[in-house]
Design an enzyme around this catalytic site. Structure first.
Site, short mmCIF file in Angstrom:
data_model
loop_
_atom_site.label_atom_id
_atom_site.label_comp_id
_atom_site.label_asym_id
_atom_site.label_seq_id
_atom_site.Cartn_x
_atom_site.Cartn_y
_atom_site.Cartn_z
N LYS A 40 0.91 -0.87 -0.26
CA LYS A 40 -0.07 0.08 0.17
C LYS A 40 0.64 1.57 0.23
O LYS A 40 0.64 2.13 -1.08
CB LYS A 40 -0.91 0.15 0.85
CG LYS A 40 0.06 -0.06 2.61
CD LYS A 40 -1.55 -0.03 3.49
CE LYS A 40 -1.00 0.20 4.93
NZ LYS A 40 -0.87 -0.47 6.15
N ARG A 135 -8.52 0.43 16.40
CA ARG A 135 -8.62 0.26 14.98
C ARG A 135 -9.64 -0.53 14.45
O ARG A 135 -10.51 -0.84 15.53
CB ARG A 135 -7.84 0.29 14.09
CG ARG A 135 -7.04 1.77 12.74
CD ARG A 135 -6.61 1.74 11.82
NE ARG A 135 -6.14 0.27 11.05
CZ ARG A 135 -4.96 -0.50 9.89
NH1 ARG A 135 -4.25 1.08 10.40
NH2 ARG A 135 -4.68 -0.75 9.57
#
Ligand SMILES: *Cc1c(COP(=O)(O)O)cnc(C)c1O
Length: 357
Positions: A40, A135
């Protein structure tokens, strides 16, 4: 001294990335842990993906489906994992381009099941477990219930469990939280009656835990981006022994070099990026302007081996104190990048990417 290729540019040394990936694949293989190469930060660069695959990563992971789509063009044979929970609006593309996705919401998995059925595919699901970083993740007590629901869905294969730490709150992977994941894997296996394929313990910040002799328990996969690309441990940004930290070099060109007062004059309001820093104790400095700005990099994420000091930035300029360096316009300066500067430069269309063997 201009070496061509245009500036600003990011020079990417693929052999250094290969070395880093191979080193980690080998070290972790001894512990029974496979490596998912995370792409990413490099926008799913097919060159870097290929380099990671050649170095022995077992799969490629990315948080963005558009990056996975891009990699499909060149590495269609690889196993692709979408590591951010899919958006409900993208489930059709998810089952088309990703073999496995990480999930926390049963409604999304139900939609993935329907989408997979439509195209006659089987889609792999890893359920992410919340271990304290707050998260993504299912609370540990709720995992069993979701697994039972997942097992009933057509065209869905339950692949295992995963966790992610050190991203939002900096919670460190350790023996305790990794053991919670291992024990959960054992208890889910006893419900399903089979051994899950994947127990993915985390990201680059798990390396210290994994490489320092801890019992790895059921953990058999880590998803590694930053350590492969930049050679550092995200927990302290220190180099990991044996890894290259200089696979990426950012090069920018000097467009102004003048002796100037160190202090601005006139009434002072806000600057473009609200980052006015005052320098004191000097009358004049040798001020350098680079054709490089906030649209290209994170100025706080650059470091140089030269005796220069970054004083400020705007969208398109970086302002340096050239100190003792003998610098003139047209010359290029090179910088190492941290994760934030790497991500921004990879994402900027203004930065030319040069792949070096
Ligand atoms: C970004 C990310 C990774 C890779 O993190 P690095 O620190 O770059 O190794 C792994 N897993 C998930 C879920 C991520 O979001």
């Amino acid at each position: 001294m201009n070496t061509g290729g245009g500036a600003p540019r990011l020079e990417i040394n693929l052999s250094k990335i290969h070395h880093n990936a191979r080193f980690l694949v080998d070290r972790l293989a001894v512990l029974g842990i496979s490596v998912t190469g995370m792409t990413k930060a490099v926008l799913g660069s097919p060159f870097i993906a290929k380099t990671m695959l050649n170095a022995g990563v077992s799969s490629l992971g990315d948080s963005r489906l558009s990056n996975i789509k891009e990699m499909h063009k060149t590495d269609a044979g690889a196993q692709f994992i979408l590591t951010r929970s899919p958006m409900l609006s993208q489930v059709d593309d998810v089952v088309t381009y990703a073999d496995i996705s990480f999930n926390t919401e049963i409604d999304t998995i139900v939609a993935l099941s329907a989408a997979a059925k439509n195209v006659g595919k089987k889609h792999g699901i890893v359920l992410m477990v919340e271990l304290g970083d707050l998260r993504e993740g299912i609370m540990p007590d709720d995992v069993e219930d979701i697994v039972r629901k997942v097992l009933r869905l057509p065209n869905i294969k339950f692949m295992g469990l995963g966790a992610n730490l050190a991203c939002r709150n900096g919670v460190m992977p350790d023996t305790n939280n990794m053991q919670v994941l291992s024990e959960l894997a054992d208890s889910i296996d006893s419900i399903t009656g089979s051994t899950m394929e994947i127990v993915s313990g985390g990201n680059s910040s798990n390396l210290e835990w994994a490489l320092n002799g801890a019992e790895v328990g059921r953990i058999n996969n880590l998803r590694i981006g930053e350590a492969i690309l930049l050679g550092v441990d995200p927990l302290n940004r220190k180099p990991v022994d044996g890894l290259n930290c200089d696979a990426f070099t950012l090069v920018a060109e000097i467009i102004e070099a003048k002796i100037k007062p160190s202090q601005p004059w006139g009434d002072i309001g806000q600057s473009a990026f609200d980052n006015v820093t005052a320098i004191t104790g000097q009358n004049n400095i040798f001020q350098i302007l680079l054709a490089l700005g906030e649209q290209d990099i994170d100025p706080n994420g650059l470091s140089s081996s030269l005796d220069i000091n970054i004083l400020g930035s705007s969208s398109d300029h970086l302002i340096l104190d050239g100190r003792k360096c003998d610098l003139s316009i047209g010359e290029e300066l090179s910088f190492c990048v941290n994760y934030s500067a790497l991500v921004r430069s990879m994402t900027s269309p203004f930065v030319v990417k040069i792949m070096q063997k």
